[in-house]
Design a protein around this motif. Structure first.
Motif, PDB file in Angstrom:
ATOM      1  N   LEU A 118       0.837  -1.210   0.000  1.00 27.67           N
ATOM      2  CA  LEU A 118       0.000   0.000   0.000  1.00 27.67           C
ATOM      3  C   LEU A 118       0.868   1.254   0.000  1.00 27.67           C
ATOM      4  CD1 LEU A 118      -2.704  -0.968   2.665  1.00 27.67           C
ATOM      5  CD2 LEU A 118      -3.014  -0.839   0.179  1.00 27.67           C
ATOM      6  N   SER A 119       0.239   2.370  -0.337  1.00 29.26           N
ATOM      7  CA  SER A 119       0.916   3.661  -0.389  1.00 29.26           C
ATOM      8  C   SER A 119       1.659   3.963   0.913  1.00 29.26           C
ATOM      9  CB  SER A 119      -0.113   4.765  -0.628  1.00 29.26           C
ATOM     10  OG  SER A 119      -0.870   4.477  -1.786  1.00 29.26           O
ATOM     11  N   LEU A 120       2.904   4.353   0.776  1.00 28.74           N
ATOM     12  CA  LEU A 120       3.821   4.709   1.881  1.00 28.74           C
ATOM     13  C   LEU A 120       4.226   3.514   2.733  1.00 28.74           C
ATOM     14  CD1 LEU A 120       2.380   8.203   2.930  1.00 28.74           C
ATOM     15  CD2 LEU A 120       4.281   7.702   1.387  1.00 28.74           C
ATOM     16  N   GLN A 121       3.886   2.314   2.249  1.00 26.74           N
ATOM     17  CA  GLN A 121       4.369   1.096   2.910  1.00 26.74           C
ATOM     18  C   GLN A 121       5.255   0.302   1.950  1.00 26.74           C
ATOM     19  OE1 GLN A 121       1.117  -1.232   4.519  1.00 26.74           O
ATOM     20  NE2 GLN A 121       0.043   0.546   5.303  1.00 26.74           N
ATOM     21  N   GLU A 122       5.692   0.953   0.848  1.00 25.99           N
ATOM     22  CA  GLU A 122       6.361   0.218  -0.242  1.00 25.99           C
ATOM     23  C   GLU A 122       7.818  -0.086   0.081  1.00 25.99           C
ATOM     24  OE1 GLU A 122       5.379   3.356  -0.377  1.00 25.99           O
ATOM     25  OE2 GLU A 122       3.987   3.786  -1.978  1.00 25.99           O
ATOM     26  N   LYS A 123       8.085  -0.648   1.256  1.00 24.70           N
ATOM     27  CA  LYS A 123       9.482  -0.814   1.688  1.00 24.70           C
ATOM     28  C   LYS A 123      10.199  -1.938   0.959  1.00 24.70           C
ATOM     29  CE  LYS A 123       9.115   1.263   6.161  1.00 24.70           C
ATOM     30  NZ  LYS A 123       8.438   1.068   7.425  1.00 24.70           N
ATOM     31  N   ARG A 124       9.520  -3.072   0.837  1.00 26.39           N
ATOM     32  CA  ARG A 124      10.154  -4.207   0.171  1.00 26.39           C
ATOM     33  C   ARG A 124      10.413  -3.865  -1.302  1.00 26.39           C
ATOM     34  NH1 ARG A 124       8.622  -8.310  -3.135  1.00 26.39           N
ATOM     35  NH2 ARG A 124       9.741 -10.285  -2.909  1.00 26.39           N
ATOM     36  N   SER A 125       9.394  -3.316  -1.957  1.00 25.37           N
ATOM     37  CA  SER A 125       9.538  -2.941  -3.366  1.00 25.37           C
ATOM     38  C   SER A 125      10.665  -1.926  -3.535  1.00 25.37           C
ATOM     39  CB  SER A 125       8.240  -2.340  -3.897  1.00 25.37           C
ATOM     40  OG  SER A 125       7.133  -3.116  -3.523  1.00 25.37           O
ATOM     41  N   ALA A 126      10.739  -0.950  -2.635  1.00 29.30           N
ATOM     42  CA  ALA A 126      11.772   0.092  -2.732  1.00 29.30           C
ATOM     43  C   ALA A 126      13.165  -0.534  -2.666  1.00 29.30           C
ATOM     44  CB  ALA A 126      11.588   1.120  -1.614  1.00 29.30           C
ATOM     45  N   LYS A 127      13.344  -1.475  -1.764  1.00 24.60           N
ATOM     46  CA  LYS A 127      14.644  -2.166  -1.628  1.00 24.60           C
ATOM     47  C   LYS A 127      15.018  -2.871  -2.935  1.00 24.60           C
ATOM     48  CE  LYS A 127      16.579  -2.185   2.566  1.00 24.60           C
ATOM     49  NZ  LYS A 127      16.108  -0.827   2.640  1.00 24.60           N
ATOM     50  N   LEU A 128      14.042  -3.617  -3.477  1.00 26.66           N
ATOM     51  CA  LEU A 128      14.280  -4.350  -4.729  1.00 26.66           C
ATOM     52  C   LEU A 128      14.691  -3.403  -5.858  1.00 26.66           C
ATOM     53  CD1 LEU A 128      11.326  -6.896  -5.194  1.00 26.66           C
ATOM     54  CD2 LEU A 128      13.760  -7.410  -5.040  1.00 26.66           C
ATOM     55  N   LEU A 129      13.941  -2.306  -5.993  1.00 28.13           N
ATOM     56  CA  LEU A 129      14.177  -1.375  -7.094  1.00 28.13           C
ATOM     57  C   LEU A 129      15.515  -0.659  -6.929  1.00 28.13           C
ATOM     58  CD1 LEU A 129      10.516  -0.022  -7.304  1.00 28.13           C
ATOM     59  CD2 LEU A 129      11.616  -1.613  -8.900  1.00 28.13           C
ATOM     60  N   ALA A 130      15.824  -0.270  -5.691  1.00 23.94           N
ATOM     61  CA  ALA A 130      17.101   0.410  -5.425  1.00 23.94           C
ATOM     62  C   ALA A 130      18.262  -0.533  -5.755  1.00 23.94           C
ATOM     63  CB  ALA A 130      17.169   0.845  -3.968  1.00 23.94           C
ATOM     64  N   GLN A 131      18.097  -1.797  -5.390  1.00 23.91           N
ATOM     65  CA  GLN A 131      19.154  -2.774  -5.655  1.00 23.91           C
ATOM     66  C   GLN A 131      19.405  -2.916  -7.160  1.00 23.91           C
ATOM     67  OE1 GLN A 131      21.139  -3.811  -3.305  1.00 23.91           O
ATOM     68  NE2 GLN A 131      22.314  -4.604  -5.064  1.00 23.91           N
ATOM     69  N   ARG A 132      18.314  -2.879  -7.924  1.00 27.83           N
ATOM     70  CA  ARG A 132      18.439  -2.974  -9.383  1.00 27.83           C
ATOM     71  C   ARG A 132      19.279  -1.824  -9.943  1.00 27.83           C
ATOM     72  NH1 ARG A 132      16.026  -7.231 -12.549  1.00 27.83           N
ATOM     73  NH2 ARG A 132      15.122  -8.513 -10.938  1.00 27.83           N
ATOM     74  N   LEU A 133      19.025  -0.611  -9.425  1.00 23.13           N
ATOM     75  CA  LEU A 133      19.765   0.555  -9.928  1.00 23.13           C
ATOM     76  C   LEU A 133      21.244   0.440  -9.560  1.00 23.13           C
ATOM     77  CD1 LEU A 133      17.320   3.548  -9.222  1.00 23.13           C
ATOM     78  CD2 LEU A 133      17.617   2.230 -11.329  1.00 23.13           C
ATOM     79  N   ARG A 134      21.508  -0.068  -8.345  1.00 25.66           N
ATOM     80  CA  ARG A 134      22.916  -0.238  -7.923  1.00 25.66           C
ATOM     81  C   ARG A 134      23.610  -1.245  -8.835  1.00 25.66           C
ATOM     82  NH1 ARG A 134      20.549  -0.309  -2.493  1.00 25.66           N
ATOM     83  NH2 ARG A 134      20.604   1.878  -1.852  1.00 25.66           N
ATOM     84  N   THR A 135      22.926  -2.359  -9.094  1.00 26.31           N
ATOM     85  CA  THR A 135      23.507  -3.390  -9.961  1.00 26.31           C
ATOM     86  C   THR A 135      23.751  -2.831 -11.370  1.00 26.31           C
ATOM     87  OG1 THR A 135      22.241  -5.001  -8.719  1.00 26.31           O
ATOM     88  CG2 THR A 135      23.183  -5.767 -10.781  1.00 26.31           C
ATOM     89  N   ALA A 136      22.854  -1.956 -11.822  1.00 25.89           N
ATOM     90  CA  ALA A 136      22.993  -1.378 -13.166  1.00 25.89           C
ATOM     91  C   ALA A 136      24.166  -0.403 -13.242  1.00 25.89           C
ATOM     92  CB  ALA A 136      21.700  -0.679 -13.569  1.00 25.89           C
ATOM     93  N   GLY A 137      24.693   0.004 -12.075  1.00 31.39           N
ATOM     94  CA  GLY A 137      25.864   0.885 -12.069  1.00 31.39           C
ATOM     95  C   GLY A 137      25.548   2.362 -11.917  1.00 31.39           C
ATOM     96  N   PHE A 138      24.392   2.687 -11.341  1.00 30.37           N
ATOM     97  CA  PHE A 138      24.066   4.094 -11.110  1.00 30.37           C
ATOM     98  C   PHE A 138      25.072   4.701 -10.121  1.00 30.37           C
ATOM     99  CE2 PHE A 138      19.965   5.696 -12.860  1.00 30.37           C
ATOM    100  CZ  PHE A 138      19.819   4.685 -13.793  1.00 30.37           C
ATOM    101  N   ASP A 139      25.439   5.979 -10.358  1.00 28.43           N
ATOM    102  CA  ASP A 139      26.436   6.640  -9.514  1.00 28.43           C
ATOM    103  C   ASP A 139      25.915   6.857  -8.105  1.00 28.43           C
ATOM    104  OD1 ASP A 139      28.371   7.152 -11.658  1.00 28.43           O
ATOM    105  OD2 ASP A 139      26.772   8.415 -12.453  1.00 28.43           O
ATOM    106  N   GLU A 140      24.634   7.112  -8.003  1.00 29.24           N
ATOM    107  CA  GLU A 140      24.056   7.455  -6.718  1.00 29.24           C
ATOM    108  C   GLU A 140      22.686   6.803  -6.639  1.00 29.24           C
ATOM    109  OE1 GLU A 140      23.310  11.726  -4.491  1.00 29.24           O
ATOM    110  OE2 GLU A 140      24.196  11.712  -6.485  1.00 29.24           O
ATOM    111  N   VAL A 141      22.405   6.076  -5.553  1.00 31.54           N
ATOM    112  CA  VAL A 141      21.071   5.509  -5.355  1.00 31.54           C
ATOM    113  C   VAL A 141      20.679   5.793  -3.910  1.00 31.54           C
ATOM    114  CG1 VAL A 141      19.643   3.427  -5.378  1.00 31.54           C
ATOM    115  CG2 VAL A 141      21.492   3.664  -7.043  1.00 31.54           C
ATOM    116  N   VAL A 142      19.590   6.533  -3.738  1.00 31.97           N
ATOM    117  CA  VAL A 142      19.187   6.923  -2.388  1.00 31.97           C
ATOM    118  C   VAL A 142      17.757   6.469  -2.133  1.00 31.97           C
ATOM    119  CG1 VAL A 142      18.885   8.860  -0.788  1.00 31.97           C
ATOM    120  CG2 VAL A 142      20.741   8.911  -2.461  1.00 31.97           C
ATOM    121  N   GLU A 143      17.552   5.808  -0.999  1.00 36.36           N
ATOM    122  CA  GLU A 143      16.217   5.350  -0.614  1.00 36.36           C
ATOM    123  C   GLU A 143      15.600   6.318   0.390  1.00 36.36           C
ATOM    124  OE1 GLU A 143      16.107   1.035   0.327  1.00 36.36           O
ATOM    125  OE2 GLU A 143      18.129   1.007  -0.528  1.00 36.36           O
TER     126      GLU A 143
END
Ligand code: ZN
Ligand code: ZN
Length: 417
Positions: A29-54
């Motif tokens: 639900l809205s503002l409870q998207e913690k698990r999804s946020a972790k997954l998505l942030a991890q994807r950006l890190r793996t892709a090589g983004f310079d900065e990833v902030v949660e």
């Protein structure tokens, strides 16, 4: 050039489909998207983004990819789900339940397709990160929470999104819709409505049900307000403009033989221009105040405006430029103009805050044959649309089209090497 970037999609398509099914099966639900946020942030890190902030604006995720001199281009996806009991019957259907912000235990489903939005943005970010020799500039990737509360974009902006990260020259976003899969729909100017909500408390005087003379009846007052509000769209809004005034909540009293001392109305309005919005907002307050006076109320009504999203304007010039690139990539036959959509979207808040144009388009998720059959039988409006418990985009070609659209749009605005 877009073709050489999207060519690599064939390698990641299956993995992206897995991510989509994972998000779909684990909606938040809205503002409870913690698990999804972790997954998505991890994807950006793996892709090589310079900065990833949660945790930007509670659960938002921001990724920055710097790639030399050039414009800052923002790609945005929302990723929250809805309190809907999924009935798609899909093998990856959600059975999740959660406690909502009012403490109720509710079923949760990605009934608006935001899981598809997030997956496509992940795919586009990955492709662009691996083809840096094809473009110059800075890519700002924003996963926005709480779109369904219409507060997520504002929350990220208020948390310093454009001070902590590069401010974009353009904001690009998309929404999956009940169009044929593989097709892109677009409009220019106001494409989705402004939404405003308010609660009104009408004050009367309570009394025994047998003694109306001792009361100031807020039920009669409320009934007159509801009826009178219907005159706003009919008699005050210019006929060429469109607006909606809905009283979705009307509450008063506890028992048949007690005249209550107050009545409450919950009202939602939709408009497309600031001028119409001002007319409607002012008229609602004027009518409630006047009806209250007409009843002889001793206390003026109270107005509490609690939610407000501006109309989503897809900037015409920037939209034409982007859609021309879509036509070149997908073929003109897969591009369709669309009428205004009366629902609302808060993506426009980003463009407004950054002082940059927003370009927003829709893309299809339904089986083409199903849509054509419904069209033939004149029952298009019965197709499961967004927020329906039966809404489930086909994974393909929806996923590939969504990824490619974001890549094509981004490359349209990034600099050439
Ligand atoms: Zn929605
Ligand atoms: Zn949505």
């Amino acid at each position: 050039m877009a073709e050489s970037v999207t060519a690599a999609l064939s390698k990641t398509r299956d993995e992206l489909a897995d991510l989509y099914r994972d998000l779909h099966q684990n909606p938040e639900l809205s503002l409870q998207e913690k698990r999804s946020a972790k997954l998505l942030a991890q994807r950006l890190r793996t892709a090589g983004f310079d900065e990833v902030v949660e945790e930007v604006g509670v659960t938002g995720v921001v990724g920055v990819l710097r790639n030399g001199q050039g414009p800052v281009v923002m790609l945005r996806a929302d990723f929250d789900a809805l309190p809907v009991h999924e009935q798609t019957g899909l093998p990856y259907a959600s059975t999740t339940r959660a406690v909502d912000h009012e403490g109720r235990d509710v079923p949760v489903m990605h009934a608006c397709g935001h899981d598809m939005h997030a997956t496509c943005l992940t795919g586009a970010a990955d492709l662009l990160a691996h083809t840096r020799d094809h473009w110059r500039g800075t890519l700002l990737v924003v996963f926005q929470p709480a779109e369904e509360l219409a507060t997520g974009a504002r929350g990220m902006v208020d948390d310093g999104l454009f001070e902590r990260f590069p401010a974009p020259e353009i904001v690009l976003g998309q929404h999956v819709a009940p169009l044929p899969a593989g097709f892109i729909g677009y409009g220019t100017g106001p494409v989705m409505a402004a939404a405003d909500s308010l609660n009104i408390t009408l004050h009367g005087r309570g009394a025994h049900g047998s003694r109306p003379e001792a009361s100031i009846d807020p039920v009669l007052m409320a009934a007159n307000v509801v009826t009178r509000l219907q005159g706003i769209v009919a008699r005050e809004v210019p006929p060429a403009e469109s607006a909606v005034v809905t009283v979705g909540r009307l509450q008063a009293g506890t028992k048949d033989n007690i005249i209550p001392d107050r009545a409450e109305l919950g009202i939602n309005i939709r408009t497309y221009t600031p001028a119409t919005r001002d007319i409607v907002r002012a008229a609602i307050e004027r009518i409630a105040t006047a009806e209250s006076q007409a009843s002889g109320a001793e206390r003026a009504p109270e107005f509490s405006w609690f939610s407000s999203v501006p109309a989503l304007v897809s900037e015409p010039d920037a939209t034409h430029t982007t859609v021309a690139a879509f036509a070149e990539h997908f073929g003109q036959q897969r591009i369709m103009p669309m009428p205004q959509v009366n629902a609302s979207e808060d993506v426009g808040v980003f463009g407004e805050a950054a002082g940059a144009p927003t370009v927003f388009w829709f893309w299809g998720g339904l089986d083409t044959h199903t849509v054509l059959t419904a069209l033939k039988e004149d029952r298009l409006d019965q197709l499961p649309g967004n927020h329906s418990p039966f809404f489930a985009p086909l994974i393909e070609p929806t996923l590939s089209t969504g990824v490619e659209a974001l890549v094509v749009a981004a490359l349209t605005w990034l600099a050439k090497p």
